[in-house]
Structure formats: C-alpha cells, structure tokens
Scaffold this active site. Structure first.
Site, short mmCIF file in Angstrom:
data_model
loop_
_atom_site.label_atom_id
_atom_site.label_comp_id
_atom_site.label_asym_id
_atom_site.label_seq_id
_atom_site.Cartn_x
_atom_site.Cartn_y
_atom_site.Cartn_z
N LYS A 101 57.95 -1.75 -10.98
CA LYS A 101 57.69 -0.61 -9.83
C LYS A 101 58.37 0.45 -9.74
O LYS A 101 59.60 0.46 -9.67
CB LYS A 101 57.70 -1.17 -8.50
CG LYS A 101 57.07 -0.32 -7.33
CD LYS A 101 57.34 -0.87 -5.81
CE LYS A 101 56.97 0.35 -4.74
NZ LYS A 101 57.26 -0.37 -3.53
N GLY A 162 58.27 2.73 5.40
CA GLY A 162 58.51 2.09 6.52
C GLY A 162 58.41 2.84 7.87
O GLY A 162 58.74 2.45 8.82
N GLY A 190 53.97 2.69 4.16
CA GLY A 190 53.76 3.47 5.37
C GLY A 190 52.69 2.49 6.38
O GLY A 190 52.30 3.01 7.50
N ASN A 211 56.13 -4.18 3.05
CA ASN A 211 57.27 -4.88 3.40
C ASN A 211 57.60 -4.82 4.80
O ASN A 211 57.61 -5.90 5.50
CB ASN A 211 58.44 -4.35 2.22
CG ASN A 211 59.69 -5.31 2.64
OD1 ASN A 211 60.56 -4.95 1.60
ND2 ASN A 211 59.73 -6.10 3.41
#
Length: 265
Positions: A101, A162, A190, A211
């Site tokens: 990634k 985040g 997001g 996450n």
C-alpha cells in the site's frame, strides 16, 4: 451467485480491508479481525520497526493470516518517492509479499498524498515487480496517471485519514467510478460510521479500507462486525439496483379516480 473480488490473481470473498494500528491490545485486534471477516490486513512497517516490543503484534498478525487474511504492508509516514521505495523493499523482505500500500504524504495537516511523488514511486515499484495499491485522492487525472504507471487498482480517500468525516466529495467519487468503470476502486481513509461504508459500496466502489473507526471504537470487535455487515449490505444493494431518486413524491400504490372498497359492484 458468487461475488468475489479478484486482486492481482487473488480471489477475496470479503470486500472489507482492515487496518491493524491503535487497538487496545493484540487480543482485541485478533477478535476484531475475526468479527470483521476481513481478508486483507494493512500493517505499517515504520510502526513495526519503531515499536520497542512488537512480539505481541506479530502474534496478532500471525493469527490474522491463520484465519486466511493477507497482509498488505504500507509506507505510511513517507514524504518522498525515494523513502517510500526503500520502505517497500524492506516490507517485501520482512513480510514476504510483493503487495504494498503506497502512501507518500505531501501535507502534514491533511495527510493528503503528494501526487507527483506518488506517481514516481508507483512507476518505480511497478517496474520492480510490486503490486502497488496507491493511496490517492479522488482526482481523475491522478488516477489515470497511477494506472498508466502500472497500478492495478486505486485507493482514493473518502476524507482525510482518521477524520471520520465520510465521503466528502460525492461528485468526485462518482466521476471516478463512472470514468473508470473497469478499474478496482477501494475507498481508503476518512470513514467513521458503518453507514458511510455502505454508502461507498452503494456508489459502486469495490471495497472499503479503514482503521481508526474500528480501533478507536468503544467496542472494536462489535464495530468491526458492524462495518463488515455494512460493506456486504452496500454491495448487495448496488448489485440489486438502487431506485433512482425523484424530485417529487411518487405513490407506492397509485390509484386513480374515486375511493372504492373491495367487493363494490
């Protein structure tokens, strides 16, 4: 009917990708992975290297792979193409995978990707045999440049990493989906609520990666399951065919003329 997602020759039943940072404990991470049904797990190499004792994290990751999940190392924290390429090579040696990634951050406040460094790194890594999953914005031209550089898919953000703001630019995301109909598109970053993940899938995106919304939840395990359900529901809704929105009311059981009762002559 089977609805598997194929990435670089690998077939996945789950379209929910899960990050592994910031969980209360490795045990909670293991349970969240199981509850989510995720088959792709991201892991930050810089975070792993900087951790004083990462044995517990390694055990958690091993448990995830034992459940059938595939690791996707990321280059989080990199600020240049050169740094990202170097970290990608380290990740390939450490984790034994060519999947990466690719993150190359251009702004410390928004954590927005640097498009120029991102394309340069993607092109170099693709030439060197990596399967590059680029974290990018919803910009169509940037997406095309990344595909031309050798990326097999795109991972546009929904909102800054985040932030939990959801899908901020619906027009841009719709345009990306419409103009790149044959490209695998994964919403990355997001999202803060399962409803936002379902919305992304209803737009026709192929998967969702997140996450913080799980790791920082009051109950990460329950939230992981909720997101997994939402991703699946959104995908089923997209395949079923959503009704077109109308600017006016349309009766669900239209009648004409005068009122009547069943049985009237």
């Amino acid at each position: 009917m089977s609805d598997t997602l194929t990435l670089a020759g690998v077939s996945l039943e789950s379209r929910f990708f899960l990050g592994t940072a910031g969980y209360p404990s490795p045990a909670v991470l293991v349970d969240a992975i199981q509850a989510s049904g995720a088959q792709v797990l991201t892991v930050g190499l810089k975070r792993t290297l900087q951790a004083g004792d990462n044995g517990a994290l390694a055990q958690a990751m091993a448990a995830g792979t034992a459940q059938g999940a595939r690791l996707l190392p990321n280059t989080a924290g990199c600020r240049s193409a050169r740094e990202a390429v170097q970290l990608a090579h380290m990740a390939r040696e450490l984790y034994g995978t060519a999947w990466i990634k690719l993150e190359v951050i251009g702004d410390d406040h928004t954590l927005q990707p640097d498009p120029f460094e991102l394309v340069a790194a993607a092109a170099e890594l693709a030439r060197e045999g990596f399967v590059v999953f680029p974290y990018c914005t919803e910009d169509l031209i940037l997406g095309r440049r990344l595909l031309d550089a050798g990326c097999p898919l795109l991972m546009p953000w929904g909102a800054p990493i985040g932030s939990g703001q959801g899908l901020l630019n619906l027009h841009g995301l719709r345009t990306l989906r419409e103009r790149l109909p044959d490209t695998v598109l994964v919403i990355d970053a997001g999202l803060g609520a399962p409803s936002q993940a379902a919305r992304a899938m209803e737009l026709g995106f192929d998967a969702v990666l997140l996450n913080s919304a799980v790791a920082q939840a009051g109950d990460p395990v329950a939230m992981a399951g909720a997101f997994g359900d939402a991703v699946s529901a959104g995908r089923r809704a997209f395949r079923a065919g959503l009704m077109a929105p109308q600017a006016f009311a349309v009766a669900s059981t239209p009648v004409s003329g005068h009122a009547f009762l069943l049985g009237d002559a």
